[in-house]
Design a protein around this motif. Sequence first.
Motif, PDB file in Angstrom:
ATOM      1  N   LEU A   1      29.111 -25.228 -38.861  1.00  0.00           N
ATOM      2  CA  LEU A   1      28.493 -24.115 -39.578  1.00  0.00           C
ATOM      3  C   LEU A   1      29.559 -23.126 -40.051  1.00  0.00           C
ATOM      4  N   SER A   2      29.278 -22.524 -41.237  1.00  0.00           N
ATOM      5  CA  SER A   2      30.288 -21.687 -41.902  1.00  0.00           C
ATOM      6  C   SER A   2      29.998 -20.191 -41.792  1.00  0.00           C
ATOM      7  N   ASP A   3      29.247 -19.763 -40.747  1.00  0.00           N
ATOM      8  CA  ASP A   3      29.044 -18.322 -40.601  1.00  0.00           C
ATOM      9  C   ASP A   3      30.354 -17.622 -40.260  1.00  0.00           C
ATOM     10  N   ILE A   4      31.316 -18.359 -39.695  1.00  0.00           N
ATOM     11  CA  ILE A   4      32.696 -17.879 -39.537  1.00  0.00           C
ATOM     12  C   ILE A   4      33.547 -18.765 -40.438  1.00  0.00           C
ATOM     13  N   ALA A   5      33.992 -18.212 -41.555  1.00  0.00           N
ATOM     14  CA  ALA A   5      34.681 -19.004 -42.578  1.00  0.00           C
ATOM     15  C   ALA A   5      36.037 -19.501 -42.063  1.00  0.00           C
ATOM     16  N   PRO A   6      36.446 -20.685 -42.502  1.00  0.00           N
ATOM     17  CA  PRO A   6      35.692 -21.636 -43.335  1.00  0.00           C
ATOM     18  C   PRO A   6      34.640 -22.401 -42.528  1.00  0.00           C
ATOM     19  N   SER A   7      34.827 -22.477 -41.216  1.00  0.00           N
ATOM     20  CA  SER A   7      33.820 -23.028 -40.314  1.00  0.00           C
ATOM     21  C   SER A   7      34.164 -22.566 -38.906  1.00  0.00           C
ATOM     22  N   ARG A   8      33.229 -22.687 -38.012  1.00  0.00           N
ATOM     23  CA  ARG A   8      33.472 -22.265 -36.639  1.00  0.00           C
ATOM     24  C   ARG A   8      34.653 -23.023 -36.023  1.00  0.00           C
ATOM     25  N   LEU A   9      34.661 -24.326 -36.241  1.00  0.00           N
ATOM     26  CA  LEU A   9      35.724 -25.152 -35.657  1.00  0.00           C
ATOM     27  C   LEU A   9      37.075 -24.843 -36.289  1.00  0.00           C
ATOM     28  N   ALA A  10      37.117 -24.698 -37.606  1.00  0.00           N
ATOM     29  CA  ALA A  10      38.388 -24.406 -38.290  1.00  0.00           C
ATOM     30  C   ALA A  10      38.956 -23.076 -37.830  1.00  0.00           C
ATOM     31  N   ALA A  11      38.098 -22.064 -37.670  1.00  0.00           N
ATOM     32  CA  ALA A  11      38.557 -20.755 -37.199  1.00  0.00           C
ATOM     33  C   ALA A  11      39.088 -20.858 -35.772  1.00  0.00           C
ATOM     34  N   ALA A  12      38.374 -21.605 -34.925  1.00  0.00           N
ATOM     35  CA  ALA A  12      38.807 -21.775 -33.534  1.00  0.00           C
ATOM     36  C   ALA A  12      40.148 -22.496 -33.467  1.00  0.00           C
ATOM     37  N   LYS A  13      40.346 -23.498 -34.308  1.00  0.00           N
ATOM     38  CA  LYS A  13      41.614 -24.234 -34.330  1.00  0.00           C
ATOM     39  C   LYS A  13      42.770 -23.335 -34.742  1.00  0.00           C
ATOM     40  N   GLU A  14      42.548 -22.522 -35.787  1.00  0.00           N
ATOM     41  CA  GLU A  14      43.610 -21.639 -36.274  1.00  0.00           C
ATOM     42  C   GLU A  14      44.013 -20.612 -35.218  1.00  0.00           C
TER      43      GLU A  14
END
Length: 350
Positions: A124-137
């Motif tokens: 889900l993209s409520d945290i851009a670009p997605s939850r997983l991408a934000a967590a990885k960064e």
Amino acid sequence: MLRIPDDFWDWLSLEWFSYSTLRSFDWVYPLVLYALPLVPLIFLMRWLLSLNTKNKLDLALFDGKLRWQWSSLLRFVPRIIYLLFMLLILVALARPQRVNEQIEQLAEGIDIVLVMDVSGSMELSDIAPSRLAAAKEVAQDFVKGRVQDRIGMVVFAGDAYSLAPLTTDYQLLRENINSISFKMIPNDGTAIGSALAVAINRMRDSEAKSKVIILISDGENTAGSLDPELAAQLAYAYGIKLYTIGIGKDGQVAYDVDDAGNTLYVETQMDESNLRKIAEIGQGQFFRADSKSTLQEIFRNINRMEKTEVSEKRFRDARDYYQVYLKWALLLLLTWMLLKNTFITNVLED
């Protein structure tokens, strides 16, 4: 029998006056070097002032033209030697030395396992670009800020797997974090208890002074055979601290677009109680992240709370070389004193 050291005559080498050698020194009193240009200036002023005060002797000379003799320049040799003597004294007073400084860093590292949810809802993209991408960064930034800590990685959805063992090879760890993707675990769901069990298994034999698990998830436990609270109690028994991060916003969140171009929404509601309970049992803390900036701040807080103390030991070995230039100065002084008693010296100018 007195034995002369092998390096006894090393000071006679002209290499001591090369530009590279002089540049290699650390000078204890560098301000003394600013006086070097003053020495030839003083000699020049003395010569100018003495032009009209020289002793003169009337001589009867024969008729004819006097020829210049190169030997007349020899009378300047004692002055030049004395000037060099003074310059070398100043160089010695500036105290050239070479410093060999070694720094030894001592750190008693922390063992940390990052446990990351890769289930379908993390797309889900409520945290851009997605939850997983934000967590990885943010996880990448966290790894960059650690020193001497062993860090491992566990990923989970319906099942849990160890992605990276505890390691200080941060480059390998960053590559592993980059490799995390959706659907890397076929069985979808949220097996929090199983993920904690895998992380605890990695750390149970650790002898680190501090052991930490950081769990990032966006939902409650829906899969796996181990209850999360039981896993938290197991972590407590092994002296492992648990930090839990609930990621995502509550309410309607866009997740896809249909064939007509309409945005599809899904209703999300995080049950924080489970994650809070896990953190409480594990003597850690629960955080809620509804934006990337909040997630970054959470990791900064954890970074401050679980900071590795690094102590430094400095070994400083300084070797002086002023003796080399002092020996040269004394040699020039002796040479000057000898020349003052030879025909080279112009007695009329002394």
